[in-house]
Scaffold this motif. Structure first.
Motif, PDB file in Angstrom:
ATOM      1  N   THR A  12       0.831  -1.202   0.000  1.00 18.89           N
ATOM      2  CA  THR A  12       0.000   0.000   0.000  1.00 18.89           C
ATOM      3  C   THR A  12       0.870   1.257   0.000  1.00 18.89           C
ATOM      4  OG1 THR A  12      -1.782  -1.199   1.108  1.00 18.89           O
ATOM      5  CG2 THR A  12      -1.839   1.217   1.232  1.00 18.89           C
ATOM      6  N   ALA A  13       1.944   1.265   0.785  1.00 21.22           N
ATOM      7  CA  ALA A  13       2.861   2.411   0.805  1.00 21.22           C
ATOM      8  C   ALA A  13       3.471   2.636  -0.578  1.00 21.22           C
ATOM      9  CB  ALA A  13       3.958   2.196   1.849  1.00 21.22           C
ATOM     10  N   PHE A  14       3.837   1.559  -1.248  1.00 17.78           N
ATOM     11  CA  PHE A  14       4.423   1.652  -2.581  1.00 17.78           C
ATOM     12  C   PHE A  14       3.455   2.319  -3.547  1.00 17.78           C
ATOM     13  CE2 PHE A  14       5.498   0.264  -6.815  1.00 17.78           C
ATOM     14  CZ  PHE A  14       6.875   0.244  -6.837  1.00 17.78           C
ATOM     15  N   TYR A  15       2.229   1.813  -3.599  1.00 21.96           N
ATOM     16  CA  TYR A  15       1.266   2.350  -4.557  1.00 21.96           C
ATOM     17  C   TYR A  15       0.797   3.756  -4.178  1.00 21.96           C
ATOM     18  CZ  TYR A  15       1.433  -2.138  -6.856  1.00 21.96           C
ATOM     19  OH  TYR A  15       1.876  -3.253  -7.530  1.00 21.96           O
ATOM     20  N   ILE A  16       0.739   4.070  -2.908  1.00 19.32           N
ATOM     21  CA  ILE A  16       0.424   5.447  -2.507  1.00 19.32           C
ATOM     22  C   ILE A  16       1.519   6.387  -3.015  1.00 19.32           C
ATOM     23  CG2 ILE A  16       0.338   7.021  -0.521  1.00 19.32           C
ATOM     24  CD1 ILE A  16      -1.288   4.844   0.948  1.00 19.32           C
ATOM     25  N   ALA A  17       2.790   5.991  -2.854  1.00 13.31           N
ATOM     26  CA  ALA A  17       3.898   6.820  -3.355  1.00 13.31           C
ATOM     27  C   ALA A  17       3.798   6.985  -4.873  1.00 13.31           C
ATOM     28  CB  ALA A  17       5.239   6.194  -2.971  1.00 13.31           C
TER      29      ALA A  17
END
Length: 196
Positions: A12-17
Motif C-alpha cells: 500500500t505504501a508503494f502504490y500510494i507513493a
C-alpha cells in the motif's frame, strides 16, 4: 499473519507513493504516465502496452491475494522465505521512493519524445541507472515470496521481463537524447544495482 499485514502495509505504501507522485506532478502540468501513449515505434508501443497491463494487473493480483489466496494456486514456503520476501518488498518501497524523490519533476513512466527532462545522476541514481525499476522488481519478487502463489509468481515474472525490455528501450532513447553524457553515466553506473 504478521507477514500478511506487513506485506499489505508495504504494498500500500508503494502504490500510494506511485500515485501521489503522479498527482503532484499533474498539478504542475506534468503528465508522468507516458506508457503506450503518443506516436512510438511499434516495438516500443507493444512493450509499453504490456508493461502497463502487467503493472496495473499485478497490483490487482497482489491485493486479491490478501483475500482470495486459496484460489490463486497457493504454494507452501518456509516462513523464513516469507520474511525474506517482506525484507525485499521493504527494500523495493525504499528504492522506489528514493528514485521518485531524486527525479523530482523529471520522473516519467514510458518514453515521450515531446516531453523534455533533465538527466538525473544524483541521489540513488549514483548507484543505479534504474532505481524505480529496481523498486518494482523487488516489490514483485518480495510479494511473490511473502505471499507465495502460482498466479503471483507468474505475474511477477512477467513484470520483471517487461520492465527489463522497457529499460532496454529507454536506454536507446536516453542515448539519443543525452548522447555522450548518458554514455559516460552508463559506463560508471550499473543498470540495476551493484554489478548488475
Amino acid at each position: 499473519m504478521i507477514t500478511k499485514f506487513l506485506l499489505f502495509v508495504l504494498i500500500t505504501a508503494f502504490y500510494i507513493a506511485y500515485f501521489a507522485k503522479q498527482i503532484l506532478l499533474r498539478k504542475k502540468g506534468i503528465f508522468t504516465n507516458r506508457l503506450a501513449k503518443g506516436s512510438k515505434p511499434k516495438k516500443t508501443a507493444m512493450i509499453e502496452s504490456c508493461l502497463l497491463t502487467i503493472t496495473y494487473g499485478m497490483a490487482v493480483i497482489q491485493y486479491a491475494g490478501f483475500f482470495l489466496q486459496r484460489y490463486m494456486l497457493p504454494v507452501k514456503l518456509p516462513s523464513v522465505i516469507q520474511w525474506i520476501g517482506i525484507v525485499l518488498t521493504g527494500l523495493g518501497v525504499l528504492f522506489f521512493i528514493l528514485a521518485i524523490t531524486s527525479m523530482r519533476d523529471s520522473w516519467r513512466a514510458g518514453i515521450d519524445e515531446g516531453q523534455k527532462t533533465t538527466m538525473v545522476t544524483s541521489g540513488i541514481y549514483k548507484i543505479s541507472r534504474n532505481p524505480a525499476f529496481v523498486g518494482f522488481d523487488l516489490l514483485y519478487i518480495g510479494s511473490a515470496l511473502a505471499m507465495p502463489s502460482g498466479i503471483i509468481a507468474v505475474a511477477a515474472a512477467g513484470g520483471l521481463l517487461f520492465m527489463h525490455l522497457q529499460i532496454l528501450e529507454e536506454e536507446v532513447y536516453l542515448f539519443r537524447i543525452f548522447g555522450d553524457e548518458y554514455k559516460q553515466y552508463k559506463k560508471k553506473t550499473p543498470r540495476y544495482f551493484l554489478f548488475l
